[in-house]
Scaffold this active site. Structure first.
Site, PDB file in Angstrom:
ATOM      1  N   LYS A  15       0.838  -1.191   0.000  1.00 47.15           N
ATOM      2  CA  LYS A  15       0.000   0.000   0.000  1.00 47.15           C
ATOM      3  C   LYS A  15       0.880   1.251   0.000  1.00 47.15           C
ATOM      4  O   LYS A  15       1.979   1.254   0.547  1.00 47.15           O
ATOM      5  CB  LYS A  15      -0.914   0.020   1.236  1.00 47.15           C
ATOM      6  CG  LYS A  15      -1.804  -1.221   1.365  1.00 47.15           C
ATOM      7  CD  LYS A  15      -2.885  -1.251   0.301  1.00 47.15           C
ATOM      8  CE  LYS A  15      -3.756  -2.484   0.412  1.00 47.15           C
ATOM      9  NZ  LYS A  15      -3.216  -3.658  -0.258  1.00 47.15           N
ATOM     10  N   ASP A  16       0.356   2.307  -0.597  1.00 40.74           N
ATOM     11  CA  ASP A  16       1.111   3.545  -0.756  1.00 40.74           C
ATOM     12  C   ASP A  16       1.447   4.197   0.577  1.00 40.74           C
ATOM     13  O   ASP A  16       0.795   3.968   1.586  1.00 40.74           O
ATOM     14  CB  ASP A  16       0.325   4.550  -1.599  1.00 40.74           C
ATOM     15  CG  ASP A  16       0.272   4.143  -3.067  1.00 40.74           C
ATOM     16  OD1 ASP A  16       1.083   3.309  -3.471  1.00 40.74           O
ATOM     17  OD2 ASP A  16      -0.590   4.673  -3.787  1.00 40.74           O
TER      18      ASP A  16
END
Length: 651
Positions: free
Chosen positions: A283-284
């Protein structure tokens, strides 16, 4: 449905300047209002620099390691005013550089602020069973085998540091003696448990010395003990109940950290290797994200204890299972996004959001796929596929214009001047970066063996370059396909039947829509469309000195088998709401953590100075939310254009 060429404005989020004052925020809002009045097109996006969030950053163990020093260096070099950053980013990429040139919707674009405040961008993972991950339970499964809570507090910080140095063979000591101050059997038992559970690989025994009791910690099996500690085939001697699953699954809520950084922090605190963790997707960083993680033979109790010291992570929803998680097992991600200070009319917003729900957006690879510097990752990937290793070395190490940390600039200058890996490496305090890894490889294998030197870079990083080239080709070909044939299925297009791609025949074309059509990423195991775009693939690769019929590389890792990707994605669970607000810093929705902590919903005015669009939608894996937002606002998502826009608001 008609296609629309893109305009010349932009989105993606630049790195934040966390010290911008609220006055700057309001100033930008006022400027935007004036801009709106004087500009009918209204097609711009402002990516406002983030206001500081009232969260503590995570505490890092006291380690005088090279890794920690490098992290500090990386963090310390992010300052600088927005104008100089924007000036440097003049050398970056725009969307048209990577083939992103079309829109599918016909509505008129409008502007909005995708704030560089990560709390305006929330991602919840969707598991393979379709369940959306939420952090909503801090309770720990009851287990008689778990050590007492005192296990985590009985050792002093000094004891922990000495034990860690012993565990990791950082000094010449063969044992550590811990005096038992309050000598009771119960106290000795707790210390034994604490050492064994917190410092895997160490054994303990009790000794009398000068009339005092000491717990002696030592390595029972030499340096191999630590390496063996957390494997399924050679579990730690200290028992793990047979009735308990070997993997503790938990939900990780994190703020402003990417998944690997988070796992590295967790592994430091737990004093284990990062590879005992597994997950379904990364995930970012610039977001609040919620995802499932699994870890081998670490108790829920021990994990829950981390909630007391890691303030930008929270762990919960613990359970024991017999299996790890596998990359790619997820169904996708659910996004909650706030676009602030929108300028569109209610009609424009309704048109944009209905189009997103009914038609979707072009499934382009987003700008983050191609890097942010003057040397795009796809250029390095192309050189690898061409087997041009001098070019690979040159592209990675040569001086480049644009945004770079000072020590990288000095390293590149030294390399250009001397072509001496040792001299260039001395200019580089951060050795974990790609440049440092390649220079170490050149030092080890010599300038005549660039292939082996490049091989020192971790495999995933190396493959990133060639995957970036595939993405570059795919983006360009999809833009050509939409320009040539529009948003309808045509004979010669490809669709998937199961995992097999087949061409649409003339007589079957009415059975399919644009949502069925896929396009190939180039490789040796794919077929190409039977119309003009099939030839366009060949022409593009020929121009890059590559043979589309021979995508096998003499180094197996760099052989591309190819894949298929849908050209239009229609998001699921699309919902939206326009809200009014006055305070640019006020959160416009509650997070999982807010709900657990009992924070009330924000009270919003009915006639606030500003309007925001709250969007929710679900996307499958490997699709880019920024591309969906681009379609709504009708904008370019390049950091180059966005940072230049952002500077306008700071002047």
């Amino acid at each position: 449905m008609e296609t629309v060429d893109m305009n010349s404005v932009s989105l993606k989020r630049p790195r934040s300047e966390e010290d911008v004052a609220n006055a700057d925020e309001i100033k930008r809002q006022k400027i935007l209002e004036k801009s709106k009045a004087g500009n009918d097109s209204g097609q711009s996006i402002e990516n406002v620099t983030e206001q500081p969030e009232d969260r503590k950053s995570e505490m890092i163990p006291n380690e005088e390691s090279e890794e920690q020093e490098e992290e500090e260096l990386e963090d310390s070099d992010e300052d600088g005013d927005a104008e100089s950053f924007a000036d440097m980013m003049k050398h970056g990429l725009t969307e048209s550089d990577v083939g992103i040139t079309k829109f599918v919707s016909s509505h008129k674009g409008f502007s909005g602020i995708l704030k560089e405040r990560y709390s305006d961008f929330v991602v919840h993972e969707i598991g393979k069973d379709g369940r959306v991950s939420h952090l909503d339970d801090f309770s720990v499964p009851v287990d008689d085998e778990d050590p007492s809570e005192e296990t985590f507090t009985v050792l002093s910080d000094e004891d922990k540091q000495r034990l860690e140095e012993l565990q990791l063979f950082k000094n010449k000591e063969t044992s550590v003696a811990i005096e038992v101050i309050e000598d009771t059997k119960e106290k000795r038992t707790i210390i034994h448990q604490a050492v064994k559970s917190l410092f895997p690989g160490l054994e303990t025994k009790t000794e009398d010395r000068d009339g005092k009791k000491y717990i002696i910690a030592y390595h029972a099996a030499g340096k191999k003990a630590l390496a063996k500690v957390r494997t399924a085939t050679d579990p730690r001697k200290h028992s793990w109940p047979k009735s308990r699953g070997s993997y503790c699954h938990f939900v990780l809520y994190k703020e402003n950290k990417d998944t690997m950084d988070a796992i590295n922090v967790l592994s430091k605190f737990l004093r284990v290797k990062p590879n005992i963790f597994s997950y379904m997707g990364t995930k970012d960083k610039r977001a609040i994200t919620v995802q499932e993680i699994a870890v081998l033979r670490i108790t829920a109790q021990r994990l829950a204890h981390l909630n007391k010291c890691l303030m930008n992570f929270k762990l919960g929803n613990f359970s024991y299972k017999n299996h790890p998680l596998k990359l790619g097992e997820l169904q996708g991600n659910h996004f909650t996004v706030v676009l602030r200070n929108i300028t569109g009319t209610d009609e424009q917003i309704e048109q944009a959001m209905h189009s997103l729900r009914e038609i979707g957006f072009i499934n382009y690879y987003g700008m983050q796929r191609f890097g942010t510097t003057a040397v795009p990752t796809y250029q390095i990937g192309r050189a690898i596929l061409q087997n041009n290793w001098n070019e690979v070395m040159d592209l990675i190490l040569k001086p480049r214009p644009g945004a770079e940390k000072g020590y990288l600039v000095k390293c590149r200058e030294e390399w250009a001047k001397t072509k001496d890996p040792a001299a260039a490496l001395k200019k580089l305090p951060v050795k974990r970066c790609v440049e440092g890894q390649l220079l170490r490889g050149l030092l080890k294998y010599g300038m005549k063996n660039i292939i082996s030197a490049f091989g020192i870079i971790p495999r995933n990083n190396r493959l990133m370059y060639i995957h970036s080239y595939q993405s570059y080709v795919w983006n360009n070909m999809v833009s050509k396909r939409i320009e040539e044939y529009g948003l309808r299925a045509v004979p010669g297009d490809l669709i998937l039947k199961g995992a097999t791609a087949v061409h649409i025949e003339e007589g079957d074309v009415d059975n399919y829509t644009i949502h069925d059509v896929v396009m190939p990423l180039p490789g040796f195991d794919v077929i190409y469309p039977k119309h003009k775009i099939g030839e366009a693939y060949k022409e593009m690769l020929v121009a890059d000195n590559l043979d589309i019929n021979n995508m096998r590389h003499k180094i197996r890792d760099y052989s591309l088998s190819g894949a298929y990707r849908k050209i239009i994605i229609r998001p699921q669970n699309v919902n939206w709401e326009v809200v009014a607000y006055d305070d640019p810093k006020i959160p416009l929705f509650t997070t999982d953590l807010d709900k657990l902590e009992g924070k009330p919903l924000p009270v919003l005015p009915t006639d606030g100075k500003f309007r925001a669009l709250k969007m929710e939608f679900s996307l499958p894996p490997s699709t880019y939310a920024t591309m969906a937002i681009r379609e709504v606002l009708k904008m370019d998502t390049s950091i180059k254009n966005q940072t230049q826009l952002n500077t306008t608001w700071l002047r």
